[in-house]
Design an enzyme around this catalytic site. Structure first.
Site, PDB file in Angstrom:
ATOM      1  N   TYR A   1      -0.219  -0.623  10.138  1.00 22.50           N
ATOM      2  CA  TYR A   1      -0.424  -1.296   8.850  1.00 22.50           C
ATOM      3  C   TYR A   1       0.802  -1.109   7.958  1.00 22.50           C
ATOM      4  O   TYR A   1       1.296  -2.048   7.334  1.00 22.50           O
ATOM      5  CB  TYR A   1      -1.674  -0.709   8.182  1.00 22.50           C
ATOM      6  CG  TYR A   1      -2.058  -1.358   6.881  1.00 22.50           C
ATOM      7  CD1 TYR A   1      -2.524  -2.672   6.850  1.00 22.50           C
ATOM      8  CD2 TYR A   1      -1.991  -0.659   5.678  1.00 22.50           C
ATOM      9  CE1 TYR A   1      -2.893  -3.268   5.658  1.00 22.50           C
ATOM     10  CE2 TYR A   1      -2.363  -1.244   4.477  1.00 22.50           C
ATOM     11  CZ  TYR A   1      -2.812  -2.555   4.470  1.00 22.50           C
ATOM     12  OH  TYR A   1      -3.177  -3.144   3.286  1.00 22.50           O
TER      13      TYR A   1
ATOM     14  N   LYS B   1       3.387  -3.927   6.263  1.00 25.50           N
ATOM     15  CA  LYS B   1       3.592  -4.021   4.815  1.00 25.50           C
ATOM     16  C   LYS B   1       5.062  -3.839   4.441  1.00 25.50           C
ATOM     17  O   LYS B   1       5.580  -4.520   3.550  1.00 25.50           O
ATOM     18  CB  LYS B   1       2.725  -2.987   4.088  1.00 25.50           C
ATOM     19  CG  LYS B   1       1.244  -3.346   4.063  1.00 25.50           C
ATOM     20  CD  LYS B   1       1.010  -4.597   3.254  1.00 25.50           C
ATOM     21  CE  LYS B   1      -0.449  -4.986   3.127  1.00 25.50           C
ATOM     22  NZ  LYS B   1      -0.620  -6.263   2.417  1.00 25.50           N
TER      23      LYS B   1
ATOM     24  N   SER C   1       0.853  -1.181   0.000  1.00 26.30           N
ATOM     25  CA  SER C   1       0.000   0.000   0.000  1.00 26.30           C
ATOM     26  C   SER C   1       0.891   1.233   0.000  1.00 26.30           C
ATOM     27  O   SER C   1       1.997   1.206   0.550  1.00 26.30           O
ATOM     28  CB  SER C   1      -0.887   0.006   1.248  1.00 26.30           C
ATOM     29  OG  SER C   1      -1.348   1.308   1.522  1.00 26.30           O
ATOM     30  N   SER C   2       0.405   2.319  -0.583  1.00 25.34           N
ATOM     31  CA  SER C   2       1.222   3.538  -0.649  1.00 25.34           C
ATOM     32  C   SER C   2       1.451   4.156   0.729  1.00 25.34           C
ATOM     33  O   SER C   2       2.303   5.033   0.882  1.00 25.34           O
ATOM     34  CB  SER C   2       0.571   4.567  -1.571  1.00 25.34           C
ATOM     35  OG  SER C   2      -0.719   4.909  -1.118  1.00 25.34           O
ATOM     36  N   CYS C   3       0.727   3.686   1.755  1.00 21.55           N
ATOM     37  CA  CYS C   3       0.932   4.225   3.112  1.00 21.55           C
ATOM     38  C   CYS C   3       2.288   3.813   3.696  1.00 21.55           C
ATOM     39  O   CYS C   3       2.674   4.272   4.759  1.00 21.55           O
ATOM     40  CB  CYS C   3      -0.194   3.806   4.050  1.00 21.55           C
ATOM     41  SG  CYS C   3      -0.150   2.066   4.499  1.00 21.55           S
TER      42      CYS C   3
ATOM     43  N   HIS D   1     -12.746   2.959   3.245  1.00 19.10           N
ATOM     44  CA  HIS D   1     -11.900   4.035   2.745  1.00 19.10           C
ATOM     45  C   HIS D   1     -12.761   5.157   2.173  1.00 19.10           C
ATOM     46  O   HIS D   1     -13.963   5.021   2.010  1.00 19.10           O
ATOM     47  CB  HIS D   1     -10.922   3.499   1.701  1.00 19.10           C
ATOM     48  CG  HIS D   1      -9.877   2.608   2.279  1.00 19.10           C
ATOM     49  ND1 HIS D   1      -9.903   1.231   2.145  1.00 19.10           N
ATOM     50  CD2 HIS D   1      -8.775   2.879   3.016  1.00 19.10           C
ATOM     51  CE1 HIS D   1      -8.858   0.717   2.771  1.00 19.10           C
ATOM     52  NE2 HIS D   1      -8.160   1.691   3.315  1.00 19.10           N
TER      53      HIS D   1
END
Length: 314
Positions: A138, A142, A109-111, A181
């Site tokens: 999270y 990842k 994920s881009s987070c 989201h």
């Protein structure tokens, strides 16, 4: 290249990303796709995962299973998000390696990128400064998964890759009122406001945060493309390279759904990260670009929402 009859395991096939990958594989003529529900195979249980890989011996793995949620869910269950995601991904990646899997693709994920990373965010900015606190648990899980793939490549010569998608939306999304989201949450909110004839809808923050959105079927197309055409230790960004404000997004969703009331903003609520745009130079250089524009994607998502009322309840 994956052979059309190769044994392919898609972990998380009931989720938005996993189901899109299964659709794309079938569309491209792949026949031998393995899937298991959570009841059949609990990926958080190491012994179950080891037994599954020993018995099935999949040649290719798309790891799209994860515990996911929006700002509220992430803040309420920090420990759960970290533990479940870390255990799940380590079990699958490790068992794939132990059983000689030809290639594995890990979905992140881009987070994972720093909160104040230079924009647009290049793959190389990983771990250069601190993470956004609202989804730190999270993100850490990842990052661990993609680093484990990289370290297996370095130590054992595996061909494991990772993909970092921007904000995703589309069929099989989660429309839960507090645990979804932003885009699916807006679809549900404006749909209900239209149904109930509400004169206004209140949204979180001030609408200034910038976001990028990728239609999930486009991501699935990229995932299969990368499995066939990319090898490397560095992750690959999956996005459109385009962004808009949450205010613009909100107005676009209202337009697609046909809600004509007022949109108000609650400035006491958080905006999240101010800007999150991925640098998509790498995918372009590989010869891939997205296909679905945002308004069309929202239209398709709304059709999915309307045609699947059960999904709106979860």
């Amino acid at each position: 290249m994956m052979e059309k009859n190769a044994k392919i395991y898609v972990a998380g096939h009931r989720g938005m990303v996993g189901s899109a990958i299964v659709r794309e594989l079938k569309r491209q003529g792949y026949k031998n796709i393995i899937t298991h529900t959570h009841k059949e195979l609990d990926l958080c249980r190491q012994s179950e995962v080891e037994e599954f890989f020993e018995a099935e011996q999949p040649e290719y793995v798309f790891l799209a299973a994860a515990k996911v949620g929006g700002i509220v869910a992430n803040q309420e269950a920090l420990a759960d998000f970290m533990y479940d995601n870390m255990i799940l991904e380590m079990n699958v990646i490790h068992s794939a390696w132990k059983n000689g899997c030809k290639k594995l693709e890990f979905l992140g994920s881009s987070c994972i990128y720093p909160r104040m990373a230079p924009q647009p965010m290049k793959e190389s900015c990983l771990l250069t400064s601190e993470l956004e606190k609202t989804n730190e648990a999270y993100a850490l899980a990842k990052i661990s998964g993609l680093k484990y793939c990289e370290f297996l490549n370095r130590q054992y010569g595996t061909d494991y890759i990772s993909v970092m998608p921007t904000n995703l939306y589309g069929p099989n999304d989660n429309y839960h009122p507090t645990h979804s989201h932003v885009l699916p949450a807006l679809i549900r909110r404006f749909h209900e406001a239209k149904e109930q004839g509400l004169s206004y809808v209140t949204c979180w923050g001030d609408g200034s945060a910038l976001r990028e959105f990728l239609y999930v079927d486009d991501l699935a197309n990229l995932c299969v493309f990368l499995m066939n055409h990319y090898s490397g230790n560095e992750t690959v960004n999956a996005g459109t390279g385009k962004e808009l404000t949450i205010k613009e997004l909100t107005e676009l969703v209202a337009h697609v759904i046909g809600y004509t009331g007022e949109i108000r903003w609650d400035n006491t609520k958080p905006n999240g990260t101010p800007r999150k745009l991925l640098d998509v130079t790498k995918t372009k250089a590989l010869g891939w670009t997205y296909k679905t524009e945002l308004e069309e994607g929202i239209r398709l998502s709304y059709e999915d929402f309307l045609n699947n009322p059960v999904r709106a309840e979860r």
